[in-house]
Design an enzyme around this catalytic site. Structure first.
Site, PDB file in Angstrom:
ATOM      1  N   HIS A 113      -9.303   1.545   4.538  1.00 50.01           N
ATOM      2  CA  HIS A 113      -8.047   1.672   5.289  1.00 50.01           C
ATOM      3  C   HIS A 113      -8.281   2.625   6.461  1.00 50.01           C
ATOM      4  O   HIS A 113      -9.034   3.589   6.343  1.00 50.01           O
ATOM      5  CB  HIS A 113      -6.945   2.206   4.366  1.00 50.01           C
ATOM      6  CG  HIS A 113      -5.582   2.125   4.977  1.00 50.01           C
ATOM      7  ND1 HIS A 113      -5.138   3.041   5.904  1.00 50.01           N
ATOM      8  CD2 HIS A 113      -4.582   1.216   4.821  1.00 50.01           C
ATOM      9  CE1 HIS A 113      -3.914   2.706   6.279  1.00 50.01           C
ATOM     10  NE2 HIS A 113      -3.552   1.603   5.646  1.00 50.01           N
ATOM     11  N   SER A 157       3.091  -2.330  10.264  1.00 56.35           N
ATOM     12  CA  SER A 157       4.550  -2.372  10.461  1.00 56.35           C
ATOM     13  C   SER A 157       5.154  -3.744  10.183  1.00 56.35           C
ATOM     14  O   SER A 157       6.102  -4.160  10.858  1.00 56.35           O
ATOM     15  CB  SER A 157       4.919  -1.883  11.865  1.00 56.35           C
ATOM     16  OG  SER A 157       4.491  -0.545  12.043  1.00 56.35           O
ATOM     17  N   GLU A 209      -5.798  -4.918  10.291  1.00 56.08           N
ATOM     18  CA  GLU A 209      -4.795  -3.879  10.488  1.00 56.08           C
ATOM     19  C   GLU A 209      -5.059  -3.137  11.796  1.00 56.08           C
ATOM     20  O   GLU A 209      -5.856  -2.179  11.824  1.00 56.08           O
ATOM     21  CB  GLU A 209      -4.850  -2.878   9.335  1.00 56.08           C
ATOM     22  CG  GLU A 209      -4.471  -3.468   7.998  1.00 56.08           C
ATOM     23  CD  GLU A 209      -3.675  -2.475   7.177  1.00 56.08           C
ATOM     24  OE1 GLU A 209      -2.595  -2.845   6.702  1.00 56.08           O
ATOM     25  OE2 GLU A 209      -4.104  -1.327   7.032  1.00 56.08           O
ATOM     26  N   ASN A 267       0.891  -1.172   0.000  1.00 54.69           N
ATOM     27  CA  ASN A 267       0.000   0.000   0.000  1.00 54.69           C
ATOM     28  C   ASN A 267       0.920   1.212   0.000  1.00 54.69           C
ATOM     29  O   ASN A 267       1.492   1.554   1.031  1.00 54.69           O
ATOM     30  CB  ASN A 267      -0.894  -0.012   1.243  1.00 54.69           C
ATOM     31  CG  ASN A 267      -1.675   1.287   1.380  1.00 54.69           C
ATOM     32  OD1 ASN A 267      -1.892   1.993   0.395  1.00 54.69           O
ATOM     33  ND2 ASN A 267      -2.093   1.607   2.594  1.00 54.69           N
ATOM     34  N   LYS A 302       0.262   4.275  -0.313  1.00 57.50           N
ATOM     35  CA  LYS A 302      -0.333   5.496   0.266  1.00 57.50           C
ATOM     36  C   LYS A 302      -0.090   6.673  -0.670  1.00 57.50           C
ATOM     37  O   LYS A 302      -0.059   6.498  -1.874  1.00 57.50           O
ATOM     38  CB  LYS A 302       0.220   5.749   1.669  1.00 57.50           C
ATOM     39  CG  LYS A 302       0.211   4.499   2.547  1.00 57.50           C
ATOM     40  CD  LYS A 302       0.419   4.812   3.993  1.00 57.50           C
ATOM     41  CE  LYS A 302       0.594   3.530   4.772  1.00 57.50           C
ATOM     42  NZ  LYS A 302       0.307   3.667   6.173  1.00 57.50           N
ATOM     43  N   GLU A 337      -6.630   4.961   7.607  1.00 50.45           N
ATOM     44  CA  GLU A 337      -6.355   6.383   7.312  1.00 50.45           C
ATOM     45  C   GLU A 337      -7.557   7.023   6.620  1.00 50.45           C
ATOM     46  O   GLU A 337      -7.853   8.195   6.826  1.00 50.45           O
ATOM     47  CB  GLU A 337      -5.082   6.499   6.455  1.00 50.45           C
ATOM     48  CG  GLU A 337      -3.837   6.211   7.288  1.00 50.45           C
ATOM     49  CD  GLU A 337      -2.672   5.639   6.507  1.00 50.45           C
ATOM     50  OE1 GLU A 337      -2.665   5.743   5.277  1.00 50.45           O
ATOM     51  OE2 GLU A 337      -1.770   5.080   7.155  1.00 50.45           O
ATOM     52  N   GLY A 362       2.210   2.170  10.579  1.00 42.96           N
ATOM     53  CA  GLY A 362       3.160   3.270  10.419  1.00 42.96           C
ATOM     54  C   GLY A 362       3.833   3.687  11.712  1.00 42.96           C
ATOM     55  O   GLY A 362       4.480   4.728  11.775  1.00 42.96           O
TER      56      GLY A 362
HETATM   57  C1  PEP Z   1      -0.732   0.116   5.771  1.00 45.70           C
HETATM   58  O1  PEP Z   1      -0.646   1.231   5.301  1.00 45.70           O
HETATM   59  O2  PEP Z   1      -1.685  -0.602   5.466  1.00 45.70           O
HETATM   60  C2  PEP Z   1       0.307  -0.353   6.674  1.00 45.70           C
HETATM   61  C3  PEP Z   1       0.182  -1.519   7.241  1.00 45.70           C
HETATM   62  O3  PEP Z   1       1.369   0.510   6.873  1.00 45.70           O
HETATM   63  P1  PEP Z   1       2.744   0.134   7.596  1.00 45.70           P
HETATM   64  O4  PEP Z   1       3.224  -1.170   7.034  1.00 45.70           O
HETATM   65  O5  PEP Z   1       3.668   1.285   7.254  1.00 45.70           O
HETATM   66  O6  PEP Z   1       2.467   0.050   9.062  1.00 45.70           O
END
Ligand code: PEP
Length: 256
Positions: free
Chosen positions: A98, A216, A170, A13, A15, A100, A176
């Protein structure tokens, strides 16, 4: 055992990162790095990178996804992108709900459901994101919340359509932040998601569902997370922007 019968999917992803020029350069690095993957490899990229990504990935084992989709077919929705527009470009997957988008763009379980249904109706494969905040985890409501998010997201989705659905667990506190759920936490919630899907669609359907972990995930922790029986892949943010890191995670899924 069931895990072997499911599709393991590692999806990046990106972003709001990478211009189309930068995307082309990253994909050039990714193609040789993931060419021997035995899992499905997906990159979900900004709308402005989709044309480049689809052209570059043609004839490779990398599948392309978008990061959002509108639920209406067409009309007066300035700035929005429809599922048909994505399909016409050659896009295959789309990230929906997501955290975000839930946090910054007022996405709700209801709009996640509408987007998922629109995506499925157009032939896209939605990667539907669910997950709890740190407060919700501390309050002990993770499982209830994720069950509810999953149920609402799938409301009206047929058993046939479910075959094209991917669910990504998630935990918001792990996205992040560099904080990863333990493999046990990831397993517990991914199993709970599969259980609720089983209640809705039957055990066979649930056994076939790909459930990803995201938060992460990186080259160091991927193998352990992906070794868990109900973790079928990963949705990767930060580490998907570096070809060598993403490739290590793809390799871990191949082993898991
Ligand atoms: C994501 O954006 O779905 C995500 C899991 O980000 P990250 O791996 O940076 O935590």
């Amino acid at each position: 055992m069931d895990k072997q019968n499911r599709k393991a999917i590692i999806a990046g992803n990106w972003k709001m990162n990478k211009t189309a020029t930068e995307a082309a350069a990253l994909i050039d690095e990714l193609i040789p790095a993931v060419k021997d993957a035995t899992c499905e490899v997906v990159i979900c990229v900004p709308f402005t990178d989709l044309t480049t990504a689809v052209a570059k990935c043609k004839g490779t084992n990398i599948h392309v996804g978008a990061e959002n989709v509108h639920f209406e077919k067409s009309g007066a929705f300035t700035g929005e992108i429809s599922a048909d527009m994505l399909v016409d470009l050659g896009v295959e997957y789309v990230v929906i709900g997501h955290s975000e988008r839930r946090q910054y763009f007022a996405e709700t379980d209801k709009t996640v459901n509408k987007r998922s249904r629109a995506a499925l109706a157009a032939g896209l494969k939605p990667i539907i994101c669910v997950g709890e905040s740190l407060t919700q985890r501390e309050q002990g409501v993770t499982e209830e919340l994720v069950r509810m998010q999953t149920k609402i997201a799938l409301n009206g989705v047929t058993a046939e359509e479910l075959k094209n659905v991917v669910i990504a667990y998630e935990p918001i506190w792990a996205i992040g932040t560099g904080k990863t759920a333990t493999a046990e936490q990831a397993q517990e919630v991914c199993a709970a998601i599969r259980k609720v899907v089983g209640e809705l669609y039957g055990e066979e359907a649930a056994k076939g569902l790909t459930v990803q972990y995201g938060g992460s995930m990186n080259p160091k922790n991927a193998e352990e997370l992906l070794s868990k029986p109900d973790v079928d892949g990963g949705l990767i943010g930060g580490a998907s922007l570096k070809a060598e890191q993403f490739a290590v995670i793809v390799d871990a899924a191949t082993k898991g």
